[in-house]
Design a protein around this motif. Structure first.
Motif, mmCIF file in Angstrom:
data_model
loop_
_atom_site.group_PDB
_atom_site.id
_atom_site.type_symbol
_atom_site.label_atom_id
_atom_site.label_comp_id
_atom_site.label_asym_id
_atom_site.label_seq_id
_atom_site.Cartn_x
_atom_site.Cartn_y
_atom_site.Cartn_z
ATOM 1 N N SER A 160 16.785 24.003 36.595
ATOM 2 C CA SER A 160 15.950 22.695 35.081
ATOM 3 C C SER A 160 15.728 23.746 33.680
ATOM 4 O O SER A 160 15.381 22.552 33.193
ATOM 5 C CB SER A 160 14.323 23.057 35.868
ATOM 6 N N LEU A 161 16.377 24.181 33.469
ATOM 7 C CA LEU A 161 16.421 25.303 32.085
ATOM 8 C C LEU A 161 17.159 24.271 31.567
ATOM 9 O O LEU A 161 17.632 25.043 30.177
ATOM 10 C CB LEU A 161 16.379 26.108 31.769
ATOM 11 N N SER A 162 18.205 23.507 31.836
ATOM 12 C CA SER A 162 19.490 23.774 31.021
ATOM 13 C C SER A 162 19.675 21.911 30.981
ATOM 14 O O SER A 162 19.282 20.799 32.088
ATOM 15 C CB SER A 162 20.692 23.770 31.666
ATOM 16 N N ASP A 163 20.146 21.179 30.185
ATOM 17 C CA ASP A 163 19.941 20.424 29.770
ATOM 18 C C ASP A 163 21.102 19.664 29.638
ATOM 19 O O ASP A 163 21.704 18.270 29.645
ATOM 20 C CB ASP A 163 19.748 19.728 27.957
ATOM 21 N N THR A 282 7.902 23.483 36.166
ATOM 22 C CA THR A 282 7.662 22.279 36.706
ATOM 23 C C THR A 282 7.014 21.208 35.645
ATOM 24 O O THR A 282 7.013 20.031 36.599
ATOM 25 C CB THR A 282 5.857 23.026 36.726
ATOM 26 N N GLU A 283 7.030 20.916 34.619
ATOM 27 C CA GLU A 283 7.104 20.431 33.968
ATOM 28 C C GLU A 283 7.450 18.963 33.673
ATOM 29 O O GLU A 283 7.319 18.124 33.937
ATOM 30 C CB GLU A 283 5.582 20.189 32.541
ATOM 31 N N LYS A 284 9.049 19.790 33.649
ATOM 32 C CA LYS A 284 10.468 19.400 33.414
ATOM 33 C C LYS A 284 10.997 18.790 34.777
ATOM 34 O O LYS A 284 11.659 17.188 34.377
ATOM 35 C CB LYS A 284 10.926 20.380 33.385
ATOM 36 N N LYS A 285 10.204 18.975 35.640
ATOM 37 C CA LYS A 285 10.449 18.317 37.004
ATOM 38 C C LYS A 285 9.441 17.174 37.216
ATOM 39 O O LYS A 285 10.706 16.007 37.604
ATOM 40 C CB LYS A 285 10.292 19.214 38.127
ATOM 41 N N LEU A 286 8.423 17.488 36.363
ATOM 42 C CA LEU A 286 7.445 15.805 37.178
ATOM 43 C C LEU A 286 7.866 14.739 36.154
ATOM 44 O O LEU A 286 7.288 13.561 35.898
ATOM 45 C CB LEU A 286 5.959 16.447 37.020
ATOM 46 N N LYS A 289 11.007 11.692 31.491
ATOM 47 C CA LYS A 289 11.755 11.668 30.613
ATOM 48 C C LYS A 289 12.504 13.419 30.269
ATOM 49 O O LYS A 289 11.886 13.905 29.096
ATOM 50 C CB LYS A 289 12.017 10.938 29.118
ATOM 51 N N PRO A 290 12.943 14.017 31.803
ATOM 52 C CA PRO A 290 13.458 15.588 31.514
ATOM 53 C C PRO A 290 14.424 15.862 30.434
ATOM 54 O O PRO A 290 14.460 16.418 29.153
ATOM 55 C CB PRO A 290 13.634 15.584 32.483
ATOM 56 N N GLU A 291 15.115 14.554 30.129
ATOM 57 C CA GLU A 291 15.923 14.619 29.159
ATOM 58 C C GLU A 291 15.381 14.724 27.243
ATOM 59 O O GLU A 291 15.752 16.244 26.487
ATOM 60 C CB GLU A 291 17.144 14.077 28.715
ATOM 61 N N ASP A 292 13.397 14.730 27.849
ATOM 62 C CA ASP A 292 13.260 14.767 25.793
ATOM 63 C C ASP A 292 12.628 16.352 26.115
ATOM 64 O O ASP A 292 12.575 17.094 24.531
ATOM 65 C CB ASP A 292 12.100 14.208 26.219
ATOM 66 N N PHE A 293 13.167 17.260 27.271
ATOM 67 C CA PHE A 293 12.931 18.860 26.905
ATOM 68 C C PHE A 293 13.651 19.786 26.266
ATOM 69 O O PHE A 293 14.591 19.122 26.216
ATOM 70 C CB PHE A 293 11.984 19.252 28.721
ATOM 71 N N LYS A 299 4.947 17.610 26.542
ATOM 72 C CA LYS A 299 4.216 18.403 27.485
ATOM 73 C C LYS A 299 5.578 19.313 28.054
ATOM 74 O O LYS A 299 4.718 20.689 27.869
ATOM 75 C CB LYS A 299 4.849 17.039 28.348
ATOM 76 N N GLY A 300 6.481 19.924 26.733
ATOM 77 C CA GLY A 300 7.233 20.574 27.604
ATOM 78 C C GLY A 300 6.372 22.699 26.102
ATOM 79 O O GLY A 300 6.774 23.337 27.253
ATOM 80 N N LEU A 301 5.611 21.464 25.524
ATOM 81 C CA LEU A 301 4.775 22.612 24.822
ATOM 82 C C LEU A 301 3.024 23.336 24.938
ATOM 83 O O LEU A 301 3.026 23.923 25.453
ATOM 84 C CB LEU A 301 4.352 21.351 23.201
#
Length: 502
Positions: A160-163, A282-286, A289-293, A299-301
């Motif tokens: 999840s920590l990799s784009d 967790t927030e990236k999973k939920l 648009k996880p690609e914005d992280f 949300k990522g902040l």
């Protein structure tokens, strides 16, 4: 004494003139210390122990508590503005906070950090006050197999920590595992991967790795790719105000991570660093648009900033209720308690209600002071980005080297800082994410220790991992966590096929 009566006792201590003054001093020192890489709350509290000797124990301890949670506020500032985490618990804040600063939204990033930190800290205080006795029992029910299962769950989230490439993410994590094994094996006493170098016997400090992979690598990138943009382009700090849409966007992560961060902070050894990483994952999973992280996601902040402050408060649960430190900083605070003649534990509430409730009540005041103190200072702090790039690069390098040297007074750590800076730069060039490296480094040591403790207890029998209900539950969640991306891919592929057929 009931909760309400106890809180009144604490408010009398915290709202006294002396109490307010020392809470203010504590949070102010914590904020400043958090901004400077290398110092951190552990060093600050250790220095304060002899200074506070002879003071009223309640006043001395609420000042030290202020330093602890104040440092989380300060550490976020250097993470967001300079990509140089001042405190380990604020590393995750740099993932999206620093890109926001580069986009001219430094003011908004710092405002989100201050507001979410305030909410996370305040919710944490309420939970600390209400659930402290119950949660202390939950904390001690976690054994080595349960901690191993929890660490494994965290590691399965590395993807999840990799784009980009998941393979590169796991390669990065493997490097983190290798690095954390450097030093003396705590169980056998033998040296590992030191190659005869005495400077590696104690292992490599987290600060060296964090500043190397993020701050030094960023400096190298700015120097070598001057036309590729960077700090010089962030001429505007932007507005501090959040729109209704932005406030609504961060409301969910702030609410979720206030509770999750606190409960993770309760577990001895977890602390703010792990809580902030898990919050980010967790927030990236939920997210829809996880690609914005990693590119300036609000949300990522908001997630990590809420979680690390809530976890800081949660770490006081085992300390105050059981006398068991929940983090490195609370371990030093345990020493401060003992020096001041106070024994934390189950009898603390009855024997020293002014200390127990005074520390809790001071956190309400401290969080309010931090919010009032930090919001007006944001425009001035963000002006750091307006400093000419050559001078700013020089300052970042100076603070990194001074911070690392101040921890160990060892020149070898400065060479290691440069080495990890070069590694971080190469990882950035070849698109290897640094976050999995950091997460594996944090979790790897605790995971190995829990595994070996479990096998020692069971005599090498692996059954200990599924005989524990807590561990078994976490393992099941881990398996589900692993297969969720696969199921999503199958569902998405099925939908695409259906649309093409239609």
């Amino acid at each position: 004494m009931g909760v309400f009566d106890g809180l009144l006792t604490g408010l009398q201590v915290a709202f006294s003139l002396q109490g307010i003054l020392f809470v203010f001093i504590g949070v102010l020192l914590g904020t400043i210390i958090g901004m400077i890489p290398g110092l951190g709350p552990i060093s600050a509290i250790a220095i304060m122990i002899p200074i506070t000797y002879g003071m009223d124990p309640a006043i001395a301890l609420l000042m030290m508590a202020g330093v602890y949670y104040g440092s989380m506020y300060g550490g976020s500032t250097s993470s967001i503005l300079l990509n140089a985490p001042g405190v380990a618990g604020t590393v995750a804040a740099s993932f999206d906070g620093y890109p926001m600063a580069q986009q001219g939204k430094a003011g908004k990033a710092l405002a989100i950090s201050a507001i979410c930190s305030f909410i996370g800290g305040t919710v944490g205080v309420v939970l600390l006050m209400v659930f402290s006795p119950l949660l202390s029992k939950v904390a001690i029910s976690f054994g080595p197999p349960d901690y191993f299962a929890l660490m494994l769950l965290g590691l399965l989230a590395i993807a999840s920590l990799s784009d980009g490439s998941v393979v590169k993410a796991f390669i990065s994590a493997t490097l983190g595992f290798i690095v954390v094994m450097i030093g003396i094996d705590a169980q056998t006493g033998t040296s590992r991967f030191t190659f005869g170098n005495i400077n590696l016997l104690d292992g490599i400090d987290f600060l060296v790795i964090a500043l190397g992979l993020f701050a030094i690598a960023e400096v190298a990138f700015l120097i070598l790719f001057r036309k590729a943009g960077g700090l010089k382009d962030a001429k505007s700090i932007g507005t501090l105000k959040l729109t209704k849409g932005e406030a609504k966007e961060i409301a969910g992560p702030t609410t979720r991570q206030s509770f999750l961060g606190f409960f993770l902070g309760v577990l001895p050894g977890a602390g703010a660093t792990i809580s902030s990483f898990i919050a980010y994952i967790t927030e990236k999973k939920l997210a829809k648009k996880p690609e914005d992280f990693g590119k300036g996601s609000l949300k990522g902040l908001a997630g990590p900033e809420t979680a690390n402050n809530a976890a800081t408060t949660g770490a006081f649960v085992p300390l105050l209720s059981l006398g068991i430190p929940g983090s490195g900083t609370t371990a030093v605070m345990l020493g401060a308690f003992l020096v001041l003649g106070i024994q934390p534990g189950p009898l603390l509430v009855s024997e020293h209600p002014d200390v127990f409730w005074g520390v809790i009540a001071s956190m309400y005041i401290g969080n309010i002071i931090l919010l009032i103190l930090n919001l007006p200072l944001i425009p001035y702090l963000a002006r750091i980005l307006l400093i000419p790039r050559p001078l700013l690069i020089s300052l970042v390098l100076m603070f990194c080297f001074l911070g690392v040297y101040a921890v160990s007074f060892n020149i070898a750590d400065l060479y290691l800082l440069l080495l990890f800076g070069i590694l971080g730069y190469l990882m950035r060039i070849f698109a290897f994410p640094a976050a999995p490296f950091i997460l594996a480094f944090i979790l790897g040591g605790m995971m190995e220790q829990s595994l070996r403790q479990s096998l020692t207890i069971s005599g090498g029998d692996l059954a200990i991992f599924y005989e524990s209900p807590i561990a078994l539950t976490i393992f099941i969640v881990s398996v589900l966590f692993l297969f969720v991306p696969v199921l999503k891919g199958i569902i998405k592929k099925g939908r695409n096929t259906t649309n093409l057929s239609a």
